[in-house]
Each structure stands twice: as structure tokens, then as C-alpha cells.
Scaffold this motif. Structure first.
Motif, mmCIF file in Angstrom:
data_model
loop_
_atom_site.group_PDB
_atom_site.id
_atom_site.type_symbol
_atom_site.label_atom_id
_atom_site.label_comp_id
_atom_site.label_asym_id
_atom_site.label_seq_id
_atom_site.Cartn_x
_atom_site.Cartn_y
_atom_site.Cartn_z
ATOM 1 N N ASP A 61 0.854 -1.182 0.000
ATOM 2 C CA ASP A 61 0.000 0.000 0.000
ATOM 3 C C ASP A 61 0.896 1.240 0.000
ATOM 4 O OD1 ASP A 61 0.904 0.366 2.641
ATOM 5 O OD2 ASP A 61 -0.888 -0.535 3.513
ATOM 6 N N VAL A 62 0.285 2.413 -0.048
ATOM 7 C CA VAL A 62 1.057 3.653 -0.142
ATOM 8 C C VAL A 62 1.921 3.854 1.094
ATOM 9 C CG1 VAL A 62 0.897 6.163 -0.314
ATOM 10 C CG2 VAL A 62 -0.593 4.729 -1.716
ATOM 11 N N ARG A 67 7.430 4.128 3.430
ATOM 12 C CA ARG A 67 8.434 3.662 4.395
ATOM 13 C C ARG A 67 9.619 3.022 3.667
ATOM 14 N NH1 ARG A 67 3.595 2.285 6.955
ATOM 15 N NH2 ARG A 67 3.709 0.115 6.241
ATOM 16 N N GLY A 68 9.334 2.247 2.637
ATOM 17 C CA GLY A 68 10.417 1.612 1.890
ATOM 18 C C GLY A 68 11.305 2.630 1.191
ATOM 19 N N ALA A 97 0.473 4.019 -10.017
ATOM 20 C CA ALA A 97 1.678 4.741 -10.409
ATOM 21 C C ALA A 97 1.586 6.222 -10.061
ATOM 22 C CB ALA A 97 1.926 4.558 -11.904
ATOM 23 N N ALA A 98 0.386 6.783 -10.143
ATOM 24 C CA ALA A 98 0.226 8.213 -9.890
ATOM 25 C C ALA A 98 0.527 8.587 -8.448
ATOM 26 C CB ALA A 98 -1.197 8.641 -10.246
ATOM 27 N N ALA A 99 0.480 7.615 -7.523
ATOM 28 C CA ALA A 99 0.718 7.908 -6.112
ATOM 29 C C ALA A 99 2.194 7.891 -5.746
ATOM 30 C CB ALA A 99 -0.036 6.902 -5.242
ATOM 31 N N ALA A 102 4.334 11.488 -5.080
ATOM 32 C CA ALA A 102 4.010 12.130 -3.801
ATOM 33 C C ALA A 102 4.587 11.336 -2.637
ATOM 34 C CB ALA A 102 2.499 12.282 -3.650
ATOM 35 N N ALA A 103 4.534 10.010 -2.718
ATOM 36 C CA ALA A 103 5.109 9.184 -1.658
ATOM 37 C C ALA A 103 6.619 9.380 -1.579
ATOM 38 C CB ALA A 103 4.781 7.712 -1.921
ATOM 39 N N ALA A 104 7.272 9.507 -2.730
ATOM 40 C CA ALA A 104 8.717 9.735 -2.738
ATOM 41 C C ALA A 104 9.062 11.091 -2.131
ATOM 42 C CB ALA A 104 9.252 9.640 -4.163
ATOM 43 N N ALA A 105 8.275 12.110 -2.444
ATOM 44 C CA ALA A 105 8.533 13.437 -1.877
ATOM 45 C C ALA A 105 8.429 13.400 -0.357
ATOM 46 C CB ALA A 105 7.555 14.451 -2.463
#
Length: 363
Positions: A61-62, A67-68, A97-99, A102-105
Motif C-alpha cells: 500500500d502507499v 516507508r520503503g 503509479a500516480a501515487a 508524492a510518496a517519494a517526496a
């Protein structure tokens, strides 16, 4: 990474260089000592890019994805300055893919990350580019160590009307089993890509000697060690090709382009204006005839293509008995039949987004 359809050629090339490749979709995987990515960038002729894997983790999940990404050690490739660019490839992933950007930021404490297109097409050379590949519940993150795509050898500043990437040309020579010693003839040489790639292979000249790479901007990059690696590759190169290489084209302007490209590549090629209908072997064979005939989609000759292909096939069968042939042609059954190549092996590839076939035959 390899151009689509050229994974077998890249695998064979990596084996010949002493690497230990494992063929996968879209390329090969290599494992080895530190600096392997530098050696691969410097020496591989068929690879389109070299990615360095930074880590893999579960991303069901996101939250798990964030965390990864936060747990990745980016210090060896990113000094914390500027904004990384992120390319995302998702296949059957539980995270859209679109998420991912933002998760990386969030994971890296940035207001945003830059967006990069598909790495097999992206041309940008500046800044850090990462690839996040999501499949099922897993995510693998790699860094692009090449920068500009590896078909940019540094010598070709001019192209013909239907340009052929150097990596595809090198891959075709590999698929045809070209050894750098037997004669090489291109009856429709255009800007000279097949001949220059064949000459460099014949000279054992590393294809990456005349360009820079993204890894040279990584923190802790050892410039002295890299220069020693380049010097070793330069020392291995022969002063001239071991093979006889001959190029022909009916277009005088194309021959001029090929001469100038060859000069920038440190070569003098035997080039002659000739109609394919009158072509005969310039040297005793057997050897390899390689060509990228016109497609019509770009060069405006679609009405004349069947006649041209019949003429090319007739010349090859009449004059080049005992030679091998490798042709890059559009994926059109009528044109392939017009060539009339005996027992031709047909391999699917793409050239500039067009569906093509590599035809391999012995006359």
C-alpha cells in the motif's frame, strides 16, 4: 536495458566481455564488484542504459511504499542538492503509479520530485534520475547511471532521413554473429551507422570513450579510478579495423554525411555512390551484408518500396552467394516476401517506435 528485441544480443555481448548476465525482459541483470556499472557503460554496445539497483522492498500500500522509499540509502548517488527526477513503471501493482511521486517526496523530505518519462525514451542528461518499478506487492528502485541514452556515442552529429540508433545497429551485428574480421558491406549505408559500429567492434574500441555519464556526478565519484578505467580501454583498441568495410548509397548527400560522421569517429570508410541493382561484392567473401532499407513512412518512397526490395533481394541472391545477410525491415509481409531471402530467420524489434523485423539469412 536494451532496445526491445535485442536482449539476446546484449546477453551474448555481456558474456563475451566476461560479465555474468541473466537475461530479463528489457535487458540483462549483472552482479559484480563496485564499478561494474562504470565498466558496463563504457563497454556495452547494445545496452540503451545502465541502471544501478538501490534496493527492493514490499509495497502493498502507499504507506509501505513511503516507508520503503524512506529507508533507501541514497547518499552514494545523491548529495541532497537539487530535486531528483522519478520514472515510474507499474505492472499489476497494488499501488497506483500516480501515487508514487508524492510518496517519494514525503519519504525524502521534499516538496515534490521531478517527473521523468520512460527511461528508454527520456533524453535528459542533467540531474539525478531514479526508476521505481512496481510489480504486485514489490517495489525496486534503481538509479540511471548513464545520463543521456547510450546510443549517443559522441561521433554522430548528422543523421540521414531515417536515422538508425547505434545501439540497434550494434545489436543487429551481434545477432548476425559479426566477428569484426570478416568483410562488412552496407548497400544502403545512409549516415554510416552500421559501418562505424562495425569498425569500432573490429578495432575492439569501447563505445563509451567519447562521452560523459551520470555516475560522474555521484557523491564520492573517484575521477582518478575512472580515468584509469578509460585508459585501460583505450589501450586495448587497435589503430585500425581488422576487417574490410564498404558502404554504398545512391544518395550523394548521404555519403557525405557518412564520411563526416566517420571522420568524427576517427575512421576513413570506403564509400561509393552505387545503385543497389548494380552492386557486386567489393572483396572476396564470404562476409556480412547489413542494411536498413527505406520504410516509406519517413522517406516518402512507399510507392516504390516493393520494387526496391525486389531489386535488393535479387542483387543479394545473384552476387553475394555464400555471404550472410542481416536486414532491418518494416513488419510488412509483402515487403519481406519481395526480398525473397532463403530461409530467413525473422526477429521482432522496434526502430523509432515502428514495428520492424530483423531478417537473418545465409545466401
Amino acid at each position: 536495458m536494451a532496445p526491445p528485441g535485442l536482449e539476446p544480443a546484449l546477453e551474448a555481448e555481456a558474456l563475451a566481455l566476461g560479465f555474468h548476465p541473466r537475461r530479463v525482459e528489457g535487458g540483462v541483470e549483472l552482479e559484480g564488484p563496485p564499478g561494474l556499472h562504470q565498466e558496463a557503460n563504457l563497454r556495452l554496445r547494445t545496452a540503451s542504459r545502465v541502471l544501478l539497483r538501490l534496493g527492493s522492498f514490499r509495497a502493498h500500500d502507499v504507506g509501505a511504499l513511503t516507508r520503503g522509499l524512506a529507508a533507501l540509502d541514497l547518499r552514494r548517488v545523491w548529495a541532497g542538492e537539487g530535486t531528483p527526477r522519478l520514472s515510474v513503471a507499474a505492472h499489476g501493482s497494488r499501488v497506483p503509479a500516480a501515487a508514487v511521486p508524492a510518496a517519494a517526496a514525503r519519504a525524502w523530505g521534499l516538496s515534490s520530485v521531478g517527473r521523468a518519462g520512460a527511461l528508454d525514451e527520456e533524453e535528459s542528461e542533467e540531474g539525478l534520475t531514479l526508476l521505481a518499478r512496481l510489480e504486485g506487492e514489490g517495489c525496486t528502485v534503481s538509479v540511471d547511471t548513464s545520463g543521456g541514452p547510450l546510443h549517443r556515442r559522441g561521433y554522430r552529429q548528422e543523421v540521414g532521413r531515417a536515422p538508425l540508433r547505434e545501439t540497434l545497429a550494434a545489436g543487429m551485428l551481434g545477432l548476425a554473429g559479426y566477428d569484426g574480421v570478416e568483410p562488412l558491406v552496407d548497400p544502403m549505408c545512409g549516415s554510416g551507422t552500421f559501418l562505424i559500429e562495425g569498425a569500432w567492434l573490429s578495432m575492439r574500441r569501447a563505445p563509451g570513450l567519447e562521452r560523459t555519464f551520470a555516475f560522474e556526478r555521484f557523491p564520492g565519484f573517484d575521477a582518478a579510478a575512472w580515468e584509469a578505467r578509460r585508459a585501460s580501454a583505450k589501450a586495448e583498441a587497435l589503430p585500425a579495423p581488422r576487417a574490410a568495410l564498404h558502404g554504398y548509397d545512391i544518395n550523394a548527400g548521404a555519403l557525405g554525411t557518412a564520411r563526416r560522421n566517420a571522420r568524427r569517429a576517427g575512421l576513413t570508410l570506403a564509400l561509393e555512390r552505387r545503385d543497389v541493382k548494380t552492386l557486386v561484392p567489393p572483396v572476396s567473401g564470404p562476409g556480412l551484408v547489413v542494411a536498413n532499407p527505406p520504410y516509406g513512412k519517413r522517406v516518402g518512397e512507399s510507392g516504390e518500396l516493393p520494387e526496391l526490395y525486389r531489386a535488393l533481394g535479387a542483387t543479394l541472391r545473384r552476387s553475394f552467394g555464400g555471404w550472410r545477410v542481416a536486414l532491418l525491415v518494416p513488419d510488412e509481409a509483402g515487403l519481406i516476401r519481395a526480398l525473397g531471402l532463403p530461409e530467413a530467420r525473422s526477429l521482432p524489434v522496434r526502430n523509432g517506435g515502428l514495428r520492424c523485423r530483423v531478417l537473418l539469412s545465409r545466401l
